[in-house]
Design an enzyme around this catalytic site. Structure first.
Site, PDB file in Angstrom:
ATOM      1  N   VAL A 147      19.489  -5.551   9.530  1.00 12.39           N
ATOM      2  CA  VAL A 147      18.176  -5.148  10.043  1.00 12.39           C
ATOM      3  C   VAL A 147      18.085  -3.623  10.125  1.00 12.39           C
ATOM      4  CG1 VAL A 147      16.559  -5.310  11.979  1.00 12.39           C
ATOM      5  CG2 VAL A 147      17.857  -7.325  11.284  1.00 12.39           C
ATOM      6  N   CYS A 148      19.158  -2.976  10.536  1.00 14.32           N
ATOM      7  CA  CYS A 148      19.154  -1.502  10.631  1.00 14.32           C
ATOM      8  C   CYS A 148      19.002  -0.879   9.249  1.00 14.32           C
ATOM      9  CB  CYS A 148      20.433  -1.009  11.303  1.00 14.32           C
ATOM     10  SG  CYS A 148      20.651  -1.639  12.982  1.00 14.32           S
ATOM     11  N   ASP A 149      19.672  -1.431   8.270  1.00 14.18           N
ATOM     12  CA  ASP A 149      19.553  -0.990   6.889  1.00 14.18           C
ATOM     13  C   ASP A 149      18.102  -1.136   6.426  1.00 14.18           C
ATOM     14  OD1 ASP A 149      21.333  -0.887   4.021  1.00 14.18           O
ATOM     15  OD2 ASP A 149      19.414  -1.928   3.896  1.00 14.18           O
ATOM     16  N   THR A 207      15.746   1.377   8.200  1.00 11.41           N
ATOM     17  CA  THR A 207      15.915   2.743   7.706  1.00 11.41           C
ATOM     18  C   THR A 207      15.289   2.892   6.320  1.00 11.41           C
ATOM     19  OG1 THR A 207      17.924   2.936   9.017  1.00 11.41           O
ATOM     20  CG2 THR A 207      17.610   4.559   7.270  1.00 11.41           C
TER      21      THR A 207
END
Length: 166
Positions: free
Chosen positions: A59-61, A64
Site C-alpha cells: 500500500v505504501c508503494d 507513493t
C-alpha cells in the site's frame, strides 16, 4: 486525537493532532543524503505530505507511486513522502522505481514529524498512514488520518485539496 488501527488492532498515536486551518508545525527529517530538512525548506510551494508506515510495502508503494504520478501534472507542488525507513532504503527504493516527482524523507532519528503531526504509533515506532496538504503560507488545508493503517488514503480528495491550495 485521531483513532486508528493497525491490522485491525487499536494503536496509540503520540504527538499533536493537526487540523485544517492550523499553521503547519515545523519538523526536521533527513533526506537520502542524511541532510536535515524542515518544512521551511519548501516554503512558498504547496506541499502534499504523504505519510507511510514503510515505503517498501504494497500500500505504501502504491500510495507513493500514485502521488508521484499526480504531482507530475500539477505545478508549484512538492510531494514529501515521510516514513521512519532509513534514508538509504528510501533512496534505494526511489532509484529502483524511477520516481522523480516525490521526495522521500526519514523520521527515524527523532520522530520530529511523527510527534508534530500526531502520527507516531507508540506500539510500533512507525508512522500512521496520513495525508496533509499545506498551502504556500504554511496553513493546513487538508488532513486525512487513515483509520486503518493498511488501507489506502482518499487520493482524489487529497489531489483536489492540492489544486484548491494553489
Amino acid at each position: 486525537m485521531a483513532s486508528i488501527t493497525f491490522l485491525n488492532k487499536p494503536v496509540t498515536l503520540l504527538g499533536n493532532e493537526v487540523k485544517v486551518g492550523d499553521t503547519a508545525p515545523d519538523f526536521t527529517v533527513l533526506n537520502n543524503e542524511l541532510t536535515p530538512v524542515t518544512l521551511e525548506d519548501s516554503k512558498g510551494k504547496v506541499r502534499l505530505i504523504s505519510v507511510v508506515p514503510s515505503i517498501d510495502t504494497g500500500v505504501c508503494d502504491a500510495q507513493t507511486r500514485r502521488f508521484n504520478e499526480e504531482a507530475s501534472t500539477i505545478s508549484n507542488v512538492d510531494v514529501l513522502t515521510i516514513s521512519v525507513d532509513l534514508p538509504f532504503a528510501q533512496g534505494r527504493w526511489c532509484a529502483s522505481n524511477g520516481l522523480e516527482n516525490v521526495h522521500t524523507f526519514s523520521d527515524h532519528r527523532t520522530l520530529s514529524f511523527g510527534e508534530a503531526y500526531g502520527v507516531h504509533i507508540k506500539e510500533l515506532r512507525l508512522l500512521a498512514r496520513a495525508v496533509f496538504v499545506i498551502d504556500s503560507n504554511n496553513k493546513v488545508t487538508y488532513v486525512e488520518y487513515v483509520n486503518e493503517a493498511t488501507n489506502h488514503p482518499n487520493y482524489e480528495a487529497a489531489i483536489e485539496a492540492v489544486k484548491a491550495a494553489q
